[in-house]
Design an enzyme around this catalytic site. Structure first.
Site: not given
Ligand code: NAD
Ligand code: DAU
Length: 346
Positions: A40, A66, A91, A131-133, A156-157, A160, A186, A255, A281
């Site tokens: 999207a 979607i 996400s 996600t593990d969350e 968020y979690s 999911k 990731n 972190n 939280g």
């Molecule tokens: P991201 O936010 O970078 O990408 C999400 C993508 O989904 C974007 O390109 C956005 O445009 C698209 N999108 C949003 N709403 C949409 C819709 N209605 N229809 C079609 N596309 C849409 O996220 P990410 O970090 O790449 O995460 C991808 C997936 O992996 C997510 O499902 C997230 O929950 C999961 N995940 C992420 C992590 C992480 O650490 N980033 C870890 C585990 C699981």
């Molecule tokens: O565990 C998988 C998840 O990891 C995915 O499902 C999510 O999509 C992804 O966003 C990620 O979630 P987190 O909340 O763990 O990731 P984030 O990068 O937002 O934060 C990582 C850790 O760092 C968390 O403990 C919060 C902390 N943090 C984050 C930000 C953005 C900070 O201390 N300062 C910050 O500015």
């Protein structure tokens, strides 16, 4: 000459961080597969993430949601889609705390719409990227296993986890061939700079304070994105229908550790670290037991944290234009809303 592709998969969210890395992985490593990429293009979706693969003939990009049942049905039909891999989502945890409703719309209703279309068209596999969350938060000991009860803490979690329940329901009720993957955090190229690692790299590069939430001793289990992409594909190909697969690399860091490593890579001082008010939280610790995917599929991570973080920092240094385009848009407003006035006084 290479053989013509024999099958087509529908990848959703393929212009986001993990999705774009996944699309690139398939186009480079899996010759017999064609990718229809539906995204999207929300704030985190970016065609620049796909600039080197947009014109590859085995890749068709479609802008759309979607949640759009008719569009999904048409795409499945027009491209004879074999299976679906759903990365599309809202996400970011902090955004879910700020504005939860869109997380229900995209992550819950969107996944349900996709499942319904998959069932209607009898696609042969549906992989939900969870996600593990969804497992909640750990104390100092233990790891999340696939049979750990789901106990999500953030909007968020929760969204999911609700999607995972819908996936299970479509398997149990309609016999859809589904798999759920639950990966840990990731990191790597093309991650939107609202997430901790790219946000800290960007701030360090521009001499801004690095905002560490709370005491900085929260633990995440980091996996390089290319290893996640390979795991998803191996699960799509070899996974058992109905299973959940945890994905992770046994790579826990606080972190504060991660932020200090980034500063060292960039040769920047630790005085840039600024402790700020904690995330409401905030889950204390995540750790993934990935023994099922290792044992049953033979997947193992290949990139250790030291190599991965160095590669990631270098990538952001070499892609300043990509970063600049993002941070010059609505990002600044987001950053001000989330971070201004949040500093903690000693
Ligand atoms: P991201 O936010 O970078 O990408 C999400 C993508 O989904 C974007 O390109 C956005 O445009 C698209 N999108 C949003 N709403 C949409 C819709 N209605 N229809 C079609 N596309 C849409 O996220 P990410 O970090 O790449 O995460 C991808 C997936 O992996 C997510 O499902 C997230 O929950 C999961 N995940 C992420 C992590 C992480 O650490 N980033 C870890 C585990 C699981
Ligand atoms: O565990 C998988 C998840 O990891 C995915 O499902 C999510 O999509 C992804 O966003 C990620 O979630 P987190 O909340 O763990 O990731 P984030 O990068 O937002 O934060 C990582 C850790 O760092 C968390 O403990 C919060 C902390 N943090 C984050 C930000 C953005 C900070 O201390 N300062 C910050 O500015």
């Amino acid at each position: 000459m290479a053989d013509a592709p024999k099958r087509t998969i529908l990848v959703t969210g393929g212009a986001g961080f993990i999705g774009s890395n996944f699309v690139r992985f398939i186009l480079k490593r899996v010759q017999d597969v064609r990718v229809v990429n539906l995204d999207a293009l929300t704030y985190s979706g970016n065609l620049a993430n796909l600039s080197d693969v947009l014109s590859v003939p085995r890749h068709t990009f479609v802008k759309g949601s979607i949640n759009d049942a008719h569009l999904i049905a048409d795409l499945i039909d027009a491209h004879a889609v074999e299976g679906i891999i759903n990365f599309a989502a809202e996400s970011h945890v902090d955004r879910s705390i700020d504005s939860p409703a869109i997380f229900v719309e995209t992550n819950v209703a969107g996944t349900q719409a996709l499942l319904a279309a998959a069932h209607e068209a009898r696609v042969s596999r549906f992989v939900q990227i969870s996600t593990d969350e969804v497992y909640g938060s750990l104390g100092p000991e233990g790891m999340f296993r696939e049979d750990t009860p789901v106990q999500p803490n953030s909007p968020y979690s929760a969204s999911k986890a609700a999607a995972d329940h819908f996936v299970h329901a479509y398997r149990h009720t309609y016999g859809l061939n589904t798999i759920v993957t639950r990966c840990s955090n990731n990191y790597g190229p093309y991650q939107f700079p609202e997430k901790m690692i790219p946000l800290m790299i960007h701030n360090a590069l521009t001499g801004k304070p690095l905002p560490v939430y709370g005491d900085g001793l929260h633990v995440r289990d980091w996996l390089y994105v290319a290893d996640h992409c390979r795991a998803v594909w191996e699960v799509y190909e070899k996974g058992t229908a109905g299973n959940v697969y945890n994905i992770g690399g046994n790579n826990e860091h606080t972190n504060l550790d991660v932020v200090r490593t980034i500063l060292r890579c960039l040769n920047k001082p630790e005085s840039l670290i600024q402790f700020v008010k904690d995330r409401p939280g905030h889950d204390r610790r995540y750790a993934i037991d990935a023994s099922r995917i290792r044992r049953d599929i033979g997947w193992e991570p290949s990139i250790d944290f030291e190599t991965g973080i160095k590669r990631t920092v270098e990538w952001y240094c070499e892609h300043r234009e990509w970063l600049q385009t993002i941070v010059s848009g609505d990002y600044q407003k987001y950053y001000d809303r989330m971070y201004s006035g949040r500093e903690m006084t000693a």
